[in-house]
Design an enzyme around this catalytic site. Structure first.
Site, PDB file in Angstrom:
ATOM      1  N   ASP B 181       0.848  -1.201   0.000  1.00  0.00           N
ATOM      2  CA  ASP B 181       0.000   0.000   0.000  1.00  0.00           C
ATOM      3  C   ASP B 181       0.881   1.248   0.000  1.00  0.00           C
ATOM      4  O   ASP B 181       1.954   1.244  -0.624  1.00  0.00           O
ATOM      5  CB  ASP B 181      -0.926  -0.046   1.238  1.00  0.00           C
ATOM      6  N   HIS B 213      -3.440   5.884   4.063  1.00  0.00           N
ATOM      7  CA  HIS B 213      -4.215   4.734   3.579  1.00  0.00           C
ATOM      8  C   HIS B 213      -3.580   3.415   4.015  1.00  0.00           C
ATOM      9  O   HIS B 213      -4.263   2.500   4.499  1.00  0.00           O
ATOM     10  CB  HIS B 213      -4.307   4.826   2.052  1.00  0.00           C
ATOM     11  N   ASN B 311     -13.953   0.653  -6.278  1.00  0.00           N
ATOM     12  CA  ASN B 311     -15.056   1.497  -5.794  1.00  0.00           C
ATOM     13  C   ASN B 311     -15.635   2.359  -6.918  1.00  0.00           C
ATOM     14  O   ASN B 311     -15.899   3.541  -6.720  1.00  0.00           O
ATOM     15  CB  ASN B 311     -14.547   2.424  -4.684  1.00  0.00           C
ATOM     16  N   SER B 384     -11.177  -0.894  -0.282  1.00  0.00           N
ATOM     17  CA  SER B 384      -9.854  -0.843   0.347  1.00  0.00           C
ATOM     18  C   SER B 384      -9.937  -1.217   1.817  1.00  0.00           C
ATOM     19  O   SER B 384      -9.005  -1.800   2.370  1.00  0.00           O
ATOM     20  CB  SER B 384      -9.277   0.569   0.249  1.00  0.00           C
TER      21      SER B 384
END
Lengths: 67, 473
Positions: B181, B213, B311, B384
């Protein structure tokens, strides 16, 4: 920055393909042994030329990824 | 005739001898006496740490005198036979050491009756509370108290069971989880002292998370079981080994090459689970043959790759396809659901019959977890956020079952909770953690249920539902 190419190779052909890539003038080569993938920064090569190399399974252009 | 009596009919011996030393003699004197009479070379139990010795220690000597009992255990060796008789002539009692079995307490008819009764009770127990049984103990109750204040996602997935009859003894210990990530905030207090292996695949950027994130996803998958500053428990595999691969920049973007390098690094480090909350946008049909080859090889080596479905949908009107690389058949694609078990409006769906399926679903709306300082904690939305739920639970299953690779995949999907939603959107259903069932020993009328403490950890008030801060796309 130039788009990288992703090359998956057949089992046990990594060294052979890397050698061939060097012979055709590819300089920036990253071999990922655990997954059998090679990431290169191509010169004036064509994807079709890379696909002709013995041991190459597939060739793709790198994509952008985000969260 | 009882089984017990049958066993007692034939006495078996180990070949060793027990020698009772004369009353009042001390060990040192007795050893000297025995050695001089018999020609043996005995040792005292005092020569062993805490007087603990094993059969191997015994085998290295002629025998050992138990200091506190005044008894010598004498080994079976050719020269013993003659020596033993000389001991008997010196007022020492000598016996052959017997082989001992657990005592059968019942005669055959009583045993049959009790076994039948036991089987009936077990069958009823299985019907009422499931087949796995564990004795109740207070340490487990303590663990339950510690984790009652937990995110809705941890409760919905049984990481923190809401039923008193079930508990979760798994924490991911011994399992390596890689989070590929934006990196990780190594200054986050909830992870202080936790060893973290890390590697950056972003040129010019360290693994320190400049986005937040990666810290959020790591928190869900592997965050702590308790924290002095978090409002509720948010971490799943809190004892798993954390591997941080920075494959996305502090701006939240990257390229395929870095992600493949991260996967390769995770496999080389023998990671069992790889969590990837990222996606590359695709519009046409097909999936990456390179990523599919890589993922299949990862599975074959025991590494399960889990990735966000994406998404890009706007339900109910628009359902977009599962994005790259989650659309590869050998990568487990995760869709998102909300607390009411509805598909999240943004969650992508499996639009093609042979690839690009959503394989499983997990909590992905209003997910509370750690993020980079100074914010420290945040509730975010996205596939996520659903993905590290599956990764953390995969670590629990890997610990509980020992399964890896494709077998771990099957375990996750076969134990998922079926939802009344299209498989296109949630795959096998809501991911579920392994749990065990308590078997309460006491009769229900004697069970002091009214005397049990209310299971509330003051550090974790129950269910604080905060505002949704932002949607991750």
């Amino acid at each position: 920055m130039k788009t990288k190419w992703l090359i998956s190779v057949k089992d046990n052909t990594m060294d052979l393909v890397v050698k061939e890539l060097k012979e055709i003038g590819v300089k920036d080569i990253e071999a990922l042994d655990s997954i059998g993938v090679i990431v290169i920064v191509p010169g004036n090569h064509k994807i079709a030329d890379i696909k002709k190399i013995d041991g190459v399974l597939s060739v793709e252009e790198e994509r952008d990824i985000s969260i | 005739m009882s089984k017990t009596l049958k066993k007692e009919e034939k006495v078996e011996y180990t070949g060793r001898y027990l020698v009772l030393l004369p009353e009042g003699s001390n060990t040192s004197d007795s050893i000297n006496q025995i050695n001089s009479i018999s020609g043996l070379n005995l040792k005292s139990s005092l020569e062993f740490e805490n007087e603990f010795f094993t059969d191997k220690d015994l085998a290295k000597t002629d025998g050992i005198v138990l200091d506190k009992l005044g008894i010598a255990i004498v080994n079976e060796k050719p020269k013993i036979e003659n020596s033993i008789s000389s001991l008997g002539e010196s007022e020492m009692i000598v016996e052959k050491e017997r082989v001992v079995y657990a005592i059968g307490m019942l005669d055959e008819s009583t045993q049959n009756y009790v076994e039948g009764y036991r089987d009936a009770v077990n069958q009823m127990t299985n019907v009422l509370v499931g087949t796995e049984t564990e004795d109740y103990n207070y340490e487990e109750q303590e663990s339950e108290v510690e984790s009652v204040g937990a995110t809705w996602g941890l409760k919905a997935t049984n990481v923190v069971p809401t039923s008193f009859l079930r508990y979760n003894p798994y924490n991911g210990a011994g399992i390596k989880v890689a989070i590929l990530d934006t990196g990780f905030d190594f200054n986050h207090p909830d992870f202080a002292g936790r060893p973290i292996v890390h590697q950056s695949f972003i040129s010019g950027e360290s693994t320190q998370d400049g986005h937040g994130h990666g810290t959020h996803c790591t928190g869900t998958a592997c965050g702590p079981s308790s924290s002095p500053s978090a409002t509720e428990r948010y971490g799943i595999a809190y004892a798993a080994s954390i591997y941080i691969g920075k494959v996305l920049s502090n701006g939240g973007s990257g390229g395929d090459g870095g992600i493949l390098a991260g996967i390769n690094w995770a496999i080389a480090n023998r990671c069992d689970v790889v969590s990837m909350s990222l996606r590359g946008f695709v519009t046409g049909a097909g999936y990456s043959a390179v990523f599919e080859t890589a993922a299949a090889r990862a599975l074959a080596q025991g590494t399960l790759i889990i990735a966000a479905a994406g998404n890009d949908s706007a339900r109910p009107g628009t359902v977009r396809q599962v994005m790259h690389p989650a659309n590869c058949p050998s990568i487990m694609a995760v869709g998102a659901v909300d607390v009411n078990m509805n598909v999240a409006a943004f969650s992508n769906g499996g639009l093609y019959p042979t690839y690009g399926a959503v394989d499983i679903a997990a909590p992905g709306v209003n997910v509370y977890s750690s993020t980079k300082l100074p914010t420290k904690y945040a509730s975010w939305n996205g596939t996520s956020m659903a993905t590290p739920h599956v990764a953390g639970i995969a670590a629990l299953w890997a610990q509980a079952s020992g399964l890896r690779g494709i077998n771990l995949w099957r375990k996750l999907t076969s134990t998922a909770k079926t939802l009344p939603l299209p498989g296109r959107d949630v795959g096998a259903g809501l991911v579920q953690a392994p749990t065990k069932t308590r078997l309460i020993k006491y009769p229900i009328d004697r069970f002091p249920i009214d005397k049990f403490p209310i299971l509330v950890n003051p550090k974790f008030p129950i269910d604080p539902i905060g505002p949704i801060e932002k949607i991750i796309r």
